[in-house]
Write an enzyme that holds these catalytic residues in place. Structure first.
Site, short mmCIF file in Angstrom:
data_model
loop_
_atom_site.label_atom_id
_atom_site.label_comp_id
_atom_site.label_asym_id
_atom_site.label_seq_id
_atom_site.Cartn_x
_atom_site.Cartn_y
_atom_site.Cartn_z
CG ASP A 122 -63.40 -19.63 -15.54
OD1 ASP A 122 -63.68 -19.12 -14.27
OD2 ASP A 122 -64.12 -20.70 -15.99
CD GLU B 176 -77.37 -31.98 -12.54
OE1 GLU B 176 -77.17 -32.01 -13.83
OE2 GLU B 176 -78.54 -31.65 -12.19
#
Length: 883
Positions: free
Chosen positions: A278, A627
């Protein structure tokens, strides 16, 4: 993290420049033989090894980061491994936008997910081919797609749960595998694109702690919940790559985990592809706010390579050349990941003649084709979940002549898009979808509330007029084919609000995406006098070399380019002008004009519309700006991208209560990426739809569901709890009392739940055998019938209930089929449960089929007394299964 967009230099060879029959001319005019890596008749593995053997040490280190530079002397073009395709090929201009992943999961439609994968990789190929034709080899234009996200959505507080296929390992495994297979294609020689399941493997928040958090699941939870979907996408789906996570597991960073990357991935699952980190995950090895695992960048690069992370999203691996020279690692150790990375590029056909690679001829016209558009609409329709429909409120009666459409998500682009999204072309807002569907009705719109008190949102069309003496809502817009507002506008129109996503695209056909400017003029009025914070807002995930400027004028006065507090002594229209200029090779072009309005006046505006209406449709829920991934959001109920509560924010709740108090029928449409505790709405609203972040066709799909043209069939891929108090602490990765498989309380809506306008019944349940030896398969059959007068889709769900010993789940989904049935029509459904589906994981993490009495239930949801077909069977003996 900031990275520069890589543009290809003039290379000695372009992709496809190698030929099996051609030979390279020498200076003397003679023909020299092809080098092995140029010979398309040789196995790809041999070609990759040969090419790696020709690289210098510095070239090797440079190729181990995701933005790999070209090597002109070898005819190797630049390639960037980072491309996104979660629910549409993302960040590379307009593309087909499907519902957010959690919405796709709500379809419970495995073939549909395969088709969506095909479309995304087809558009990726079309864009890649077009980019190469223009000598562009940039981030987001490659064929290594960093999707799907198959982390288990173990807790609804996690902001990135919207990117997943929900909380269930089986559903996630089946949909994730179908998606990967759709992405990669079925050609025996070449990938259409390469899928990258992520984030391997125990990763689901908190976002604020992800760079240093250590997840320490029990062996049972690891093998029962967190690993099965990854196993399926790798072992069955043959994914060509995988992404390791930020967090640590059992004390080691996931990208340095010998358990995950060596023991499980390479040995147990025989994975042959490549592992990517990542972005910034290798940096976390040594950064002060990270894992404190490596002493510095050089050591981190060595640790990452030796653990099995093949490519680094970031720049840390550029230290590998110096690490080799210092004796910290052998140069030959770099060859292992390099062979994997180049093997992927060879298997994508990037070094072969286009005539030899069937995917290399896909034209750019494949992007956003009519068939792709239709599939996006199908997905949006199937994703809608009907949660409540009291007194058959829906479909809306033809006698409804005036509809009040209210709520912060009633005209919101980002609530259609979700995150990691494609850029939709000419998106239709939610309120406009209703106006188009209900052409004989009057549609009244009011924003009604912010998402939460003090949160900025797009200024709605109701506050704009095109001129002082006009009642037309919106602003006059002039689009210029330059970045300086010079000359005659190339295009003019009325824009109802300033809320656009033109990232990497031209806003209108007559201007260039590389340089354009826009001027909006008209008036702005407010609901009550007072101070209002107004702000032009430019948003980017990645803007490359974009230069963007914005100006704002109010009553003829220059207000600058940032947030400004405007004072209104009255509610009359005031002159407003906004300009935007854009100059970039590729990226940028996302902007909006926002305000932070007071709550009560917005609600009062909505009530004026409600008073005139026959029915109310309230678009409420969440936003990808509340979110999501690692955000700077800290307000009641939200923290850093995650949530601290599950309730609807107070401002929106008050709007619903006021609308219901009017006595008008209230239909609540939820747009969000995760579960909401809408307890009041379940008790008081007349109907509730869950539509997620529904993509480019979301407005049409929702409107058609309200009218009855679309009969809803979606099912919840997550449990909707009644309260956050029903859950263990967010940082606890134990599955006890989480998800439908282990939750012992009573949820608001259970996993697998969803209503229809039709009714269905099940009959003729049959098991292939009632006693079976451990390791045998079991076939379960039943008939499902549409018992109504309306055609509809049903999702037949099969659940397995194992013997209860305090370790095994209460029940598990082990089969599902999405079927279409005409009125009165029956269909036979059959499920074959293999040993893995019939197995359980013990407290030591060992998976086996074990002796005992089991039951299976087939129906339209989870087992419920007297409503589904159940049967028991007995397993004799024990059969341990491979990990």
């Amino acid at each position: 993290m900031n990275r520069k967009v890589v543009h290809a230099a003039a290379l000695a060879f372009l992709i496809g420049g190698f030929s099996a029959s051609a030979q390279s001319p020498s200076p003397a005019g003679t023909r020299t033989p092809l080098l092995p890596y140029q010979d398309t008749t040789l196995p790809a593995e041999q070609r990759a090894a040969d090419l790696v053997g020709r690289l210098t040490l510095d070239e090797k280190a440079a190729q181990l980061v995701t933005s790999a530079p070209g090597i002109p002397r070898l005819g190797v073009p630049a390639y960037d491994f980072w491309s996104e395709g979660l629910h549409g090929i993302a960040r590379s201009g307009y593309a087909t936008l499907f519902p957010q992943a959690v919405g796709m999961a709500a379809t419970f439609d495995e073939p549909l997910l395969h088709q969506i994968g095909e479309v995304i990789s087809t558009e990726a190929r079309a864009k890649y081919n077009d980019a190469v034709a223009h000598d562009l080899r940039s981030i987001f234009y490659g064929l290594t797609i960093w999707s799907p996200n198959i982390n288990i959505f173990r807790d609804p507080r996690w902001g990135r749960g919207q990117e997943t296929y929900g909380e269930d390992p089986f559903l996630t495994a089946r949909l994730g595998t179908a998606f990967v297979e759709g992405l990669q294609g079925d050609d025996p020689n070449y990938y259409r694109a390469i899928g990258t399941p992520k984030h391997f493997a125990v990763h689901s928040g908190p976002e604020s702690e992800r760079h240093r958090f250590n997840a320490d699941p029990s062996p049972h939870d690891l093998w029962d919940t967190y690993l099965p979907a990854f196993r399926a996408t790798i072992v069955e789906g043959k994914a060509g790559s995988i992404m390791c996570a930020y967090n640590a597991i059992e004390g080691k960073p996931a990208c340095a985990s010998d358990l995950l990357l060596d023991e499980v991935l390479r040995k147990d699952w025989a994975f042959k592809g490549f592992v990517t980190s990542d972005c910034g995950a290798i940096d976390n090895f040594f950064e002060k706010d990270g894992h404190h695992y490596s002493k510095d960048a050089e050591q981190a690069s060595v640790d990452g390579i030796r653990a099995g992370t093949d490519t680094n999203c970031g720049g840390t691996y550029r230290n590998l050349a110096s690490a080799v020279r210092k004796g910290m690692i052998q140069e030959s150790e770099l060859d292992v990941p390099l062979r994997r990375l180049f093997l992927a590029r060879f298997k994508l056909g990037l070094f072969d003649p286009p005539s030899q690679v069937k995917y290399a001829s896909m034209p750019i016209t494949e992007n956003m084709s009519s068939s792709h558009t239709e599939l996006a609409l199908q997905a949006a329709r199937e994703a809608v979940v009907l949660l409540k429909n009291e007194h058959h409120t829906l479909p809306l009666d033809a006698r409804v002549k005036t509809i009040a459409v209210i709520g912060p998500n009633a005209s919101s682009l980002i609530s259609l898009e979700g995150n990691y999204n494609a850029i939709p072309k000419n998106p239709v807002m939610q309120v406009d979808g209703i106006a188009r569907e209900f052409r004989d009705a009057k549609v009244l719109y009011a924003q009604g509330s912010p998402y939460a008190e003090g949160v900025a949102l797009v200024i709605p069309r109701t506050q704009f007029r095109t001129a002082q003496d006009s009642q037309e809502q919106g602003l006059k817009a002039e689009y210029f084919n330059n970045d300086s507002l010079q000359g005659t506008p190339a295009f003019t129109r009325v824009d109802r609000q300033i809320d656009f996503d033109w990232d990497g695209s031209s806003p209108v056909p007559s201007v260039s995406m590389k340089a354009f400017s826009v001027r909006w003029r008209g008036t702005l009025q407010v609901p009550v006098p007072g101070d209002y914070l107004v702000a032009p807002h430019i948003t980017h995930f990645w803007n490359g070399d974009a230069v963007e400027k914005v100006t704002l004028k109010f009553d003829g006065k220059d207000m600058g380019s940032s947030a400004v507090k405007l004072h209104f002594d009255d509610t009359r229209p005031h002159a407003i002008e906004m300009t935007y200029s854009h100059k970039a090779e590729l990226f940028g072009g996302e902007l909006s004009l926002r305000w932070t309005p007071p709550v009560e006046p917005l609600r009062a505006q909505a009530m004026e519309a409600v008073k005139q209406a026959d029915a109310v449709v309230a678009f409420v829920g969440l936003s990808p700006e509340l979110e999501g991934e690692e955000m700077d959001v800290h307000i009641p109920g939200f923290s850093g991208g995650d949530r601290t509560d599950l309730v609807l924010p107070a401002a929106q709740q008050q709007l619903l209560e006021a609308a219901k108090a009017s006595g008008k029928p209230l239909v609540v449409v939820l747009l969000n990426g995760s579960a909401l505790a809408v307890n009041w709405a379940q008790e008081h609203a007349d109907a509730i739809l869950e539509a997620w972040y529904p993509g480019q066709a979301g407005a049409q799909a929702i409107a058609e569901t309200l009218s009855g043209k679309n009969n809803p069939s979606g099912r919840l891929p997550v449990t909707f709890y009644r309260s956050v108090n029903d859950l263990p602490p967010f940082t606890d990765y134990a599955m006890a009392n989480r998800t439908y498989r282990y939750f012992k309380g009573k949820p608001l809506y259970e996993f697998g739940y969803g209503l229809s306008y039709s009714t269905f019944s099940y009959s003729n349940a049959h098991l292939s055998k009632e006693r079976l030896d451990a390791g045998d398969t079991l076939r379960v059959e039943a008939d499902v019938k549409n018992t109504s007068t309306l055609a509809g889709d049903e999702v037949a769900e099969l659940y397995l209930t194992p013997p209860q010993n305090g370790v095994y789940p209460l029940r598990s989904l082990e089969g599902f089929e999405h079927v279409h049935l005409l009125p009165g029509q029956s269909k036979h459904v059959s499920f074959t449960l293999d040993p893995r589906q019939l197995s359980e994981v013990d407290e030591k993490g060992i998976r086996a089929v074990r002796a005992g009495v089991y039951s299976v239930t087939v129906g339209g949801g989870q087992p419920s007394a007297g409503k589904d077909l159940s049967a028991q069977f007995t397993v004799e003996g024990v059969r341990e299964l491979p990990r």
